[in-house]
Design a protein around this motif. Structure first.
Motif, PDB file in Angstrom:
ATOM      1  N   GLN A   1       0.844  -1.202   0.000  1.00 23.03           N
ATOM      2  CA  GLN A   1       0.000   0.000   0.000  1.00 23.03           C
ATOM      3  C   GLN A   1       0.875   1.247   0.000  1.00 23.03           C
TER       4      GLN A   1
ATOM      5  N   MET B   1      -7.453  -3.939  -0.939  1.00 29.44           N
ATOM      6  CA  MET B   1      -7.610  -2.902   0.091  1.00 29.44           C
ATOM      7  C   MET B   1      -8.539  -3.371   1.206  1.00 29.44           C
TER       8      MET B   1
ATOM      9  N   LEU C   1      -8.503   3.660   5.157  1.00 31.69           N
ATOM     10  CA  LEU C   1      -8.245   2.991   3.883  1.00 31.69           C
ATOM     11  C   LEU C   1      -9.547   2.691   3.141  1.00 31.69           C
TER      12      LEU C   1
END
Length: 197
Positions: free
Chosen positions: A57, A68, A87
């Motif tokens: 990431q 994700m 996120l």
């Protein structure tokens, strides 16, 4: 790769992770690191899995929504739920994470785990009235009750009971009785406590 496959066939997750560590060190390609993170997760080493995906990431290499989501869930499980929420929120705003009914619920659960009531409520509201399982509404109600927010807790636990699928419906009815009592609805409190029995 054959060694890794052999370890998986023998249900030796830790050994598979160790073999993938060597492979990822020699060839640090995205696919190898994704497989390593999965191996760590399979072996119950969530912190290592989160660190591996987190490094991808940081390099901007987590480009798919499912990647994700996996990292956000790992952050939640390893005690960093607000990192996971950030996120997920960014991924949904950027359009990288699809706004399915499950994803706003995952966002709300991260906020609940991070004890951010307002953002958890906002995530569920933004997803619509049908969003969230009974369980996520129940967890939100527990957090609201813990803070003495009796009326919102009452509404959240009522939504949880209505949605159903609770792991412990008796506890939900008990909490509903407590919230009714604390909002001066004694008859409703008695009825909920009877239901909890």
């Amino acid at each position: 790769r054959l060694v890794v496959q052999h370890h998986y066939e023998l249900k030796q997750e830790v050994e598979a992770a160790q073999a993938l560590e060597k492979l990822a060190k020699a060839y640090p390609k995205k696919q190898n690191l994704l497989e390593l993170a999965q191996a760590y997760a399979d072996a119950g080493q969530d912190k290592k899995a989160a660190a591996t995906l987190g490094s991808l990431q940081a390099k901007g290499q987590l480009t798919e929504g499912r990647e994700m989501l996996a990292l956000a869930r790992l952050y939640e499980r390893t005690g960093e739920p607000l990192k996971g929420a950030a996120l997920l929120d960014k991924g949904m705003r950027d359009g990288k994470i699809e706004k399915t009914p499950e994803n706003p619920e995952a966002l709300a659960l991260c906020y609940v785990a991070g004890k951010d009531v307002d953002k958890a409520q906002a995530a569920l509201r933004a997803a619509g009235e049908d969003a969230g399982s009974g369980e996520v509404h129940f967890q939100l109600a527990l957090l609201q009750a813990e803070r003495g927010q009796w009326a919102p807790a009452r509404d959240s636990v009522a939504a949880a009971i209505q949605k159903g699928g609770l792991s412990s419906p008796g506890h939900a009815h008990l909490l509903l009785g407590i919230t009714h009592y604390n909002t001066k609805r004694k008859n409703a409190a008695l009825a909920s406590l009877q239901e909890a029995k």
